[in-house]
Design a protein around this motif. Sequence first.
Motif, PDB file in Angstrom:
ATOM      1  N   ARG A 190       0.828  -1.206   0.000  1.00 47.88           N
ATOM      2  CA  ARG A 190       0.000   0.000   0.000  1.00 47.88           C
ATOM      3  C   ARG A 190       0.865   1.260   0.000  1.00 47.88           C
ATOM      4  NH1 ARG A 190      -4.139   0.845   4.865  1.00 47.88           N
ATOM      5  NH2 ARG A 190      -2.143   0.971   5.998  1.00 47.88           N
ATOM      6  N   ALA A 191       1.906   1.267   0.822  1.00 49.80           N
ATOM      7  CA  ALA A 191       2.805   2.420   0.846  1.00 49.80           C
ATOM      8  C   ALA A 191       3.511   2.586  -0.493  1.00 49.80           C
ATOM      9  CB  ALA A 191       3.830   2.244   1.972  1.00 49.80           C
ATOM     10  N   ARG A 192       3.853   1.454  -1.126  1.00 47.62           N
ATOM     11  CA  ARG A 192       4.526   1.531  -2.419  1.00 47.62           C
ATOM     12  C   ARG A 192       3.587   2.096  -3.497  1.00 47.62           C
ATOM     13  NH1 ARG A 192       9.045  -1.047  -3.410  1.00 47.62           N
ATOM     14  NH2 ARG A 192       8.644  -2.510  -1.715  1.00 47.62           N
ATOM     15  N   LEU A 193       2.315   1.657  -3.466  1.00 44.96           N
ATOM     16  CA  LEU A 193       1.344   2.151  -4.439  1.00 44.96           C
ATOM     17  C   LEU A 193       1.080   3.647  -4.259  1.00 44.96           C
ATOM     18  CD1 LEU A 193      -1.247  -0.777  -4.463  1.00 44.96           C
ATOM     19  CD2 LEU A 193       0.389  -0.187  -6.263  1.00 44.96           C
ATOM     20  N   ARG A 194       0.950   4.083  -3.010  1.00 46.60           N
ATOM     21  CA  ARG A 194       0.727   5.495  -2.751  1.00 46.60           C
ATOM     22  C   ARG A 194       1.919   6.321  -3.206  1.00 46.60           C
ATOM     23  NH1 ARG A 194      -0.767   6.274   3.364  1.00 46.60           N
ATOM     24  NH2 ARG A 194      -0.797   8.465   2.630  1.00 46.60           N
ATOM     25  N   TYR A 195       3.099   5.824  -2.980  1.00 44.40           N
ATOM     26  CA  TYR A 195       4.301   6.558  -3.374  1.00 44.40           C
ATOM     27  C   TYR A 195       4.470   6.566  -4.887  1.00 44.40           C
ATOM     28  CZ  TYR A 195       9.229   7.821  -3.790  1.00 44.40           C
ATOM     29  OH  TYR A 195      10.416   8.427  -4.137  1.00 44.40           O
ATOM     30  N   ALA A 196       4.081   5.464  -5.557  1.00 47.23           N
ATOM     31  CA  ALA A 196       4.272   5.341  -7.000  1.00 47.23           C
ATOM     32  C   ALA A 196       3.130   5.954  -7.803  1.00 47.23           C
ATOM     33  CB  ALA A 196       4.438   3.873  -7.387  1.00 47.23           C
ATOM     34  N   SER A 197       2.059   6.433  -7.125  1.00 47.79           N
ATOM     35  CA  SER A 197       0.934   7.051  -7.841  1.00 47.79           C
ATOM     36  C   SER A 197       1.383   8.414  -8.374  1.00 47.79           C
ATOM     37  CB  SER A 197      -0.261   7.206  -6.898  1.00 47.79           C
ATOM     38  OG  SER A 197      -1.326   7.853  -7.544  1.00 47.79           O
ATOM     39  N   GLU A 198       1.572   8.514  -9.710  1.00 48.68           N
ATOM     40  CA  GLU A 198       2.137   9.721 -10.308  1.00 48.68           C
ATOM     41  C   GLU A 198       1.393  10.111 -11.581  1.00 48.68           C
ATOM     42  OE1 GLU A 198       6.232   8.988 -11.023  1.00 48.68           O
ATOM     43  OE2 GLU A 198       6.840   9.184  -8.919  1.00 48.68           O
ATOM     44  N   VAL A 199       1.486  11.393 -11.921  1.00 45.89           N
ATOM     45  CA  VAL A 199       1.008  11.941 -13.188  1.00 45.89           C
ATOM     46  C   VAL A 199       2.138  12.770 -13.766  1.00 45.89           C
ATOM     47  CG1 VAL A 199      -0.655  13.458 -14.328  1.00 45.89           C
ATOM     48  CG2 VAL A 199      -1.398  11.994 -12.444  1.00 45.89           C
ATOM     49  N   ASP A 200       2.667  12.300 -14.889  1.00 44.12           N
ATOM     50  CA  ASP A 200       3.804  12.989 -15.523  1.00 44.12           C
ATOM     51  C   ASP A 200       4.972  13.146 -14.555  1.00 44.12           C
ATOM     52  OD1 ASP A 200       2.369  13.247 -17.884  1.00 44.12           O
ATOM     53  OD2 ASP A 200       1.550  15.208 -17.319  1.00 44.12           O
ATOM     54  N   GLY A 201       5.216  12.074 -13.787  1.00 42.42           N
ATOM     55  CA  GLY A 201       6.358  12.086 -12.889  1.00 42.42           C
ATOM     56  C   GLY A 201       6.140  12.810 -11.576  1.00 42.42           C
ATOM     57  N   VAL A 202       4.925  13.275 -11.304  1.00 41.27           N
ATOM     58  CA  VAL A 202       4.618  13.994 -10.076  1.00 41.27           C
ATOM     59  C   VAL A 202       3.576  13.207  -9.297  1.00 41.27           C
ATOM     60  CG1 VAL A 202       3.784  16.165  -9.082  1.00 41.27           C
ATOM     61  CG2 VAL A 202       5.103  16.189 -11.201  1.00 41.27           C
ATOM     62  N   ASN A 203       3.779  13.087  -8.007  1.00 39.60           N
ATOM     63  CA  ASN A 203       2.820  12.378  -7.165  1.00 39.60           C
ATOM     64  C   ASN A 203       1.431  12.985  -7.325  1.00 39.60           C
ATOM     65  OD1 ASN A 203       1.421  12.264  -4.216  1.00 39.60           O
ATOM     66  ND2 ASN A 203       2.597  10.403  -4.622  1.00 39.60           N
ATOM     67  N   THR A 204       0.419  12.097  -7.358  1.00 43.67           N
ATOM     68  CA  THR A 204      -0.935  12.576  -7.651  1.00 43.67           C
ATOM     69  C   THR A 204      -1.455  13.549  -6.590  1.00 43.67           C
ATOM     70  OG1 THR A 204      -1.760  10.543  -6.606  1.00 43.67           O
ATOM     71  CG2 THR A 204      -1.589  10.565  -9.012  1.00 43.67           C
ATOM     72  N   THR A 205      -1.142  13.315  -5.334  1.00 45.86           N
ATOM     73  CA  THR A 205      -1.580  14.241  -4.290  1.00 45.86           C
ATOM     74  C   THR A 205      -0.938  15.607  -4.476  1.00 45.86           C
ATOM     75  OG1 THR A 205      -1.839  12.393  -2.739  1.00 45.86           O
ATOM     76  CG2 THR A 205      -1.733  14.605  -1.806  1.00 45.86           C
ATOM     77  N   VAL A 206       0.356  15.605  -4.774  1.00 44.24           N
ATOM     78  CA  VAL A 206       1.055  16.858  -5.018  1.00 44.24           C
ATOM     79  C   VAL A 206       0.483  17.550  -6.260  1.00 44.24           C
ATOM     80  CG1 VAL A 206       3.288  17.907  -5.581  1.00 44.24           C
ATOM     81  CG2 VAL A 206       3.160  16.048  -3.908  1.00 44.24           C
ATOM     82  N   ALA A 207       0.211  16.768  -7.312  1.00 42.90           N
ATOM     83  CA  ALA A 207      -0.332  17.346  -8.542  1.00 42.90           C
ATOM     84  C   ALA A 207      -1.706  17.958  -8.305  1.00 42.90           C
ATOM     85  CB  ALA A 207      -0.411  16.274  -9.624  1.00 42.90           C
ATOM     86  N   ALA A 208      -2.548  17.289  -7.502  1.00 42.07           N
ATOM     87  CA  ALA A 208      -3.884  17.813  -7.226  1.00 42.07           C
ATOM     88  C   ALA A 208      -3.812  19.136  -6.464  1.00 42.07           C
ATOM     89  CB  ALA A 208      -4.703  16.798  -6.439  1.00 42.07           C
ATOM     90  N   VAL A 209      -2.962  19.189  -5.453  1.00 42.57           N
ATOM     91  CA  VAL A 209      -2.819  20.435  -4.685  1.00 42.57           C
ATOM     92  C   VAL A 209      -2.216  21.533  -5.554  1.00 42.57           C
ATOM     93  CG1 VAL A 209      -1.770  21.487  -2.665  1.00 42.57           C
ATOM     94  CG2 VAL A 209      -2.626  19.148  -2.530  1.00 42.57           C
ATOM     95  N   GLN A 210      -1.250  21.152  -6.434  1.00 39.73           N
ATOM     96  CA  GLN A 210      -0.629  22.138  -7.319  1.00 39.73           C
ATOM     97  C   GLN A 210      -1.666  22.730  -8.271  1.00 39.73           C
ATOM     98  OE1 GLN A 210       2.929  23.144  -7.523  1.00 39.73           O
ATOM     99  NE2 GLN A 210       1.717  24.735  -8.537  1.00 39.73           N
TER     100      GLN A 210
END
Length: 384
Positions: A190-210
């Motif tokens: 689960r931790a690996r999936l959360r860490y590997a969840s990316e959009v264009d090389g950026v973590n999805t949570t970070v991308a959503a907040v950005q």
Amino acid sequence: MLFGFVLLFGYAFVVWLVFFKFKWMKFNIAWGVVSVSVGLHLLLIFLLGLRYVAPYATEARLIQHTIQLVPRLPEPTLVTAVLVEANTPVRKGQPLFQFDRRPYQYKVNQLEASLAKARQDVLVMKNDIQINAEKVVKLRSELKYAEYQQKLSAKLAKQGAGPEEDAQKWSAQAAAYAAGVKEAQAEEERARLRYASEVDGVNTTVAAVQAELDQARYYLDNTLMVAPEDGYIINLQVRPGMVAGEVRFGAIASFICDADRYLLANFFQENLKYVKPGQLVEAALDLYPGQIFPGRVEAIWQGSGAGQMLPSGTLPNFSYVPTEVPQGQFAVAIRLDGEDQARFPIGTQGRATIYTNPDSGFVVLRRIGIRAYSWFNWLYPFSG
């Protein structure tokens, strides 16, 4: 046109010879009616020539593009400053209105903090993978130890050298460690999936907040409304203290663009038979009595609303149109000459004529007519 004058004067000369010079025939009411009727029909030559060689528009107006200034803000916002004056030229990008920045600045600050936290959480997720991997290793070691103790206890109990309870205890402990290994492996995945969840090389949570931060910055930038083009504002009614935004419908002001203004004149359709783009135009504007402004035909709008049918379940119903009702007209866009186009403000009205054949004698008659109209504007309307 010369042929028309020759024909007209020739006819008048023949009438004079027949009825007045030699008196070959007696001039009476009947012959008078016939003679005048024939003369009037000869005058149709000039009417036809003027209609097609120099078509004339009695309705012409200056058109300028306008931009409706609508606040691009997601919620009602207070106007804090008006940075423009009415009827004053402004340049593209010049500030017009300032809206309250505070709620949008607060949102940007909040999302900047959330973005920093999201980026920190990515590092935490990376460490969680390592922690869960070490936890799996530890639990596997404890499982092996518990399995060894279970086998040893079972062997001793079988030989009567130890209690059976110890074997059962270590068997239960081994089962618990086995379940713990599976749980730790699942947490690691689960931790690996959360860490590997990316959009264009950026973590999805970070991308959503950005993305939310970019939108908040967009709205913050739009708290300052600037001029979209060179132009000016008429009838400025915006005042500091008014609220504008999502709840208000429509624009808070109309911005009149300086570029691409043109004269739009209406002509009867058959008069446009020989009209083409680029032909010479003369316009008389009511704003400038006694002046004639040259220009060129830019485009012919070959269409009108009379030929448009909107989608509907109602069948078209055609009714009789009286002959005295004016027929449909087409509009012609005219570009007036001169670098100082500011002389021609929006809505200026007047008349215009197009010269399809500038070398024709009929042009002279039309030039006289449109100049007479322009000079007559010194007197009309009779406002005292």
